[in-house]
Design an enzyme around this catalytic site. Structure first.
Site, PDB file in Angstrom:
ATOM      1  N   GLU A 107      88.185  55.170  30.765  1.00 23.53           N
ATOM      2  CA  GLU A 107      87.860  54.186  29.804  1.00 23.53           C
ATOM      3  C   GLU A 107      86.452  54.528  28.843  1.00 23.53           C
ATOM      4  O   GLU A 107      86.174  53.990  27.859  1.00 23.53           O
ATOM      5  CB  GLU A 107      87.760  52.730  30.266  1.00 23.53           C
ATOM      6  CG  GLU A 107      88.994  52.433  30.978  1.00 23.53           C
ATOM      7  CD  GLU A 107      89.971  52.044  29.902  1.00 23.53           C
ATOM      8  OE1 GLU A 107      89.731  52.225  28.701  1.00 23.53           O
ATOM      9  OE2 GLU A 107      91.180  51.691  30.132  1.00 23.53           O
ATOM     10  N   GLU A 138      91.512  61.742  52.475  1.00 28.35           N
ATOM     11  CA  GLU A 138      90.241  60.585  52.652  1.00 28.35           C
ATOM     12  C   GLU A 138      89.336  60.797  53.970  1.00 28.35           C
ATOM     13  O   GLU A 138      88.251  60.423  53.985  1.00 28.35           O
ATOM     14  CB  GLU A 138      90.722  59.032  52.439  1.00 28.35           C
ATOM     15  CG  GLU A 138      91.320  58.470  54.123  1.00 28.35           C
ATOM     16  CD  GLU A 138      91.437  57.181  53.940  1.00 28.35           C
ATOM     17  OE1 GLU A 138      90.947  56.490  54.885  1.00 28.35           O
ATOM     18  OE2 GLU A 138      92.081  56.555  52.960  1.00 28.35           O
TER      19      GLU A 138
END
Length: 325
Positions: A107, A138
């Site tokens: 963004e 992960e």
């Protein structure tokens, strides 16, 4: 058909639960994983009753963030210093935490006209992990180190490890590798006394407590992480001169909606007529900040660009230079 030409698909590994006992015990100690017996029959409630419960849970998140505002502010001030010297902000996380980092980073270019390399989001397992779980990604500190090494991480950069549990190896590995190079590190988690916070220069532990659905940390924990990441990117950009008051003067007008927003921002900042605004945007190549400076400073486009360059993009400083008296 020749059988030798038929490729045999790889065998799908059967998950092994050997050795999970210690991890299971560790998870049981985490507030974000705690079971809430009072919600054991939530599936028997009406939709509105469940919505009321969720809304009540969500209202507790801003208070949890508020408790850590001094720590968040200190981390942001340090990040601003690094970015002002040419550093980057790099988010690193797995699963929901990683997706939130990628979202916040993506963004920044349209909102603040930053280069896509200025704020980067890394998710364990790579871009495909945004929509599909990448098993085991992960759990690897080495993967985090490799991802940061590929970005040519330096001491000028800022690495924000994100993990609701505070124990995710990928996030911890990212912070540890970054710190070994002298980069600024932030560890954002939702449990107290986390390994991630301990590994970072700035540990931000937003304790949101047990989730409505046991262990579903995309809920309150995810909301808390989103709020903090909003603060990190937004306040950093404000401090770097990417806004004028509460106006996004560095917005990138990449579509018709943003072009209309650009005109409105210039109007709000200057009070100029539509014809003046169009003329200012035309002579500045659509750059909102430059257009405002030409109007308020009563200067031409090249002079506005020069003053903004001298003031490192800070419009208020450029205005003072344009109107010394």
């Amino acid at each position: 058909m020749n059988p030798s030409k038929i490729s045999t698909p790889p065998a799908i590994a059967t998950p092994s639960f050997d050795g999970c006992g210690p991890l299971r015990a560790q998870l049981a100690t985490l507030a974000t994983e705690a079971f809430r017996p009072e919600l054991a029959e939530i599936d028997q409630l009406s939709t509105e009753e469940i919505a009321l419960l969720m809304n009540g849970e969500d209202r507790t998140v801003p208070a949890a963030v508020a408790e850590k505002l001094p720590h968040i502010s200190a981390a942001i001030d340090a990040a601003v210093e690094h970015m002002a010297r040419g550093g980057r902000i790099i988010y690193a996380g797995a699963g929901t935490a990683g997706r939130l980092g990628v979202l916040d980073a993506s963004e920044c270019p349209p909102t603040f006209n930053t280069d896509p390399s200025d704020v980067v989001g890394l998710i364990a397992g790579g871009p495909s992990a945004m929509v599909t779980a990448v098993e085991g990604a992960e759990d690897s500190k080495e993967l985090a180190s490799a991802d940061l090494e590929e970005l040519n991480l330096t001491a000028a950069d800022v690495v924000v490890g994100i993990s609701a549990s505070g124990r995710t190896p990928y996030a911890i590995g990212a912070v540890e590798y970054a710190r070994s190079l002298g980069a600024l590190t932030v560890g954002l988690s939702c449990n107290a006394d986390s390994a991630l916070a301990a590994a970072a220069d700035h540990g931000l532990e937003i304790v949101t407590g047990p989730e409505l659905l046991t262990g579903s940390t995309r809920l309150k924990a995810g909301t808390a992480q989103k709020l903090v990441l909003n603060m990190i990117s937004t306040i950093t950009m404000i401090r770097l001169g990417k806004t004028y008051g509460n106006l996004m003067v560095d917005v990138r007008a990449s579509n018709e909606k943003l072009r209309a927003r650009s005109r409105r921002i210039v109007s709000l900042a200057t009070g100029a007529s539509d014809s003046e605004i169009e003329a200012a945007l035309a002579v500045t190549g659509g750059e909102v900040k430059n257009a405002i400076l030409t109007i308020l400073g009563e200067i031409d486009g090249p002079t506005a660009a020069s003053l903004l360059n001298t003031s490192n993009g800070h419009l208020r400083a450029a205005l003072v230079a344009a109107r010394p008296h």
